[in-house]
Enzyme design. Sequence first.
Site, short mmCIF file in Angstrom:
data_model
loop_
_atom_site.label_atom_id
_atom_site.label_comp_id
_atom_site.label_asym_id
_atom_site.label_seq_id
_atom_site.Cartn_x
_atom_site.Cartn_y
_atom_site.Cartn_z
N SER A 1 30.07 20.21 18.69
CA SER A 1 30.60 19.46 19.63
C SER A 1 29.59 18.96 20.83
CB SER A 1 31.99 20.17 19.97
OG SER A 1 32.83 19.17 20.90
N HIS B 1 38.68 17.97 14.54
CA HIS B 1 37.32 18.72 15.26
C HIS B 1 37.07 20.20 15.04
CE1 HIS B 1 34.50 17.98 18.52
NE2 HIS B 1 34.79 18.92 19.14
#
Length: 708
Positions: A568, A683
């Site tokens: 991320s 994610h």
Amino acid sequence: MNKALISLCILSSITATAAFAEHKTVPQTPVKVALMAEQTENFQWLEEVEGKKPLAWVTEKNAHSAAAIKSYEGFETLVDNSLAILNSKDRIPYAERKGEYLYNFWKDENHTRGIYRRTSLTEYVKDVPKWETVLDIDAIAKADDVSWVFKGINCRTPDNTLCFVSLSRGGADATEVREFNLKTKSFVNQGFFLPEAKSDLTWLSQDQVFVATDFGGKEGMTDSGYPSVVKLWQRGDTLDKASFIYQADKSSVAAGAQVLDDGDSQVVLIGDYHTFYTASYFVYIQGKLTELNIPKDAEIKGYFKGNLYLELKSELTSQKLAQGAVVYAPVASLISAKPEYELLSAPSAHSAIAQVAFSKSAVYVNYLEDVKSKLVRFEPKSDNTWVQTPVAFDENGSLTIFDIEQDSDDFYVDYNSFLEPSSLYEVQGKTLAINKLKSLPQQFNAENFVTEQYFATSKDGTQVPYFVVMDKNLKFNGKNPTLLYGYGGFEISLRPKYSATIGKNWLEQGGVYVLSNIRGGGEYGPAWHQAALKQNRHKAYEDFEAIAEDLISRKITSSQHLGIQGGSNGGLLMGAALTRRPELYNAVVCQVPLLDMKRFSQLLAGASWMGEYGNPDIAAEWAYIKTYSPYHNLDKSKKYPKAFFTTSTRDDRVHPGHARKMVAKMESMGIDVLYYENMEGGHAGAANNKQAAELSSLVYAYLLQQLK
């Protein structure tokens, strides 16, 4: 709606295209203009997430990378190790109390998508409790023919009967929300229901909820892809009949509602989250909104005995209250012209406040002191002072308070360290007696390893801490395969944490594990985070490079044997590390990353992160963003290590186009690179334990191939 719901983290955290009326760029030379046009023409087509051509490209890359990495002789052993850990019956079933039951979400080889289950406290303390299944996600997925991933349950307190269950297709952030009855263990017929969207539902009463979702048209979503409108929804009414409460500007990150209850009184707040770090809050009373007169960057921590508690992200000079302090005041004072705050606690130069939690009679503050946890109880006295009492946990590890509510003084704490498995403790709030309820057995040979904390000196002289987990008999000869992990953003702290997978698949394979605590994180409070914001982003990267150089100077490893990993925002860190100092590393694991920092604000949730990075459509801000944007700093004249990029097709937070385009551009320059995209998982990268085991094993096999 709160920052946890719109955060990048793990964990977490962790989403629609931003629309800008104007696009500004810095003046470019003809060569640079031509280069940027070529990049757009050649690779922007990969941003079509589920397009036929991009997915064919993904399939080809996956096959090539999987074949290359799985050729590692011990690959299947790594998978078996990971799967055994993830499916282990010895895992602690972390639970939260709802009424007379303790509830837990559980995955194993028989429940790949998981079950939500419950048991009594009497049963829970047993070695093998008897559980009652409440919700079977595998069964729901099969019945609906949808790859549902459980995203949480939100129950109305204090009766804890009616709840909202959030289900996601393939692990995306967008969820379908259904009302569920815990007593009957069934979905409510004609109950509250929201179709797939990024939504927020907050209970006001049994028959009224605040709803923030995609209402469509002018009442749609913000540029960041989160709800901009909050309404009050009455049971039995269709969604279009919900009453308007508040609308945020499209440029805000999100709008949402919070209902805070201290057991005696209630405060209803409507929040307009202007940026990731600033917000306006309004008290809602009988249809009227009154704004709280608090700093826009203050973070609301909770409501206790009629007072609202805030963490100050900037110094409050008018009352000489320090940055990072936790303060409190009655709501009536906070809507006045001149609020009067009282101080609960302020951090020191070597500490930060990691967690503030409220029981029936006390406030608990979880501190980080040089990234090690310390828990203190604050008991209020009648003269508005506090009695502070430490809770007797070892301060060399990491602890987290959970399942603490204001109807009880007792709560739970999870404690672990790099080499100590997690233990679950019940803390009796009145006496602070600690009772160990459950403990995870050792899942790797931890007795063979030792943890050390070192400090590296960054370019500007800042001392940056990091932890090293290594063999007790390690030879400091520069030849040890070493994995350096980093994040450095969004005020998220990386703390010592037990990981059996790291232990089994890295440490026991001869590796050294390093956890960095670079600026941009929250290890030393708001100032540590803000030191690497926007134009100072390079400070985080300099810290990371300083740690890499320190590891080499100590002869723990060398560039040939040093690998790095992050996801991320940590994926952006990896991209920057790769393009800034490629000679420092021989392996780079870049997961669900941001990489094209010219377009990040126009892809999915990217607009919400401009408070962290800046706005690339403003010339002055692009001027510094472009200096580290990995996609724009690739140089075919440089020699790069063979990097490994991973992402997920179903990641609707950080666009998979970042990783796709980076890899395509690298290949166009003749740079050897590996790429793997999981087709679901959001994610987090994986939707079930099997996928998680496979993906993590690809990472470790790649590292072992590169670094041994």
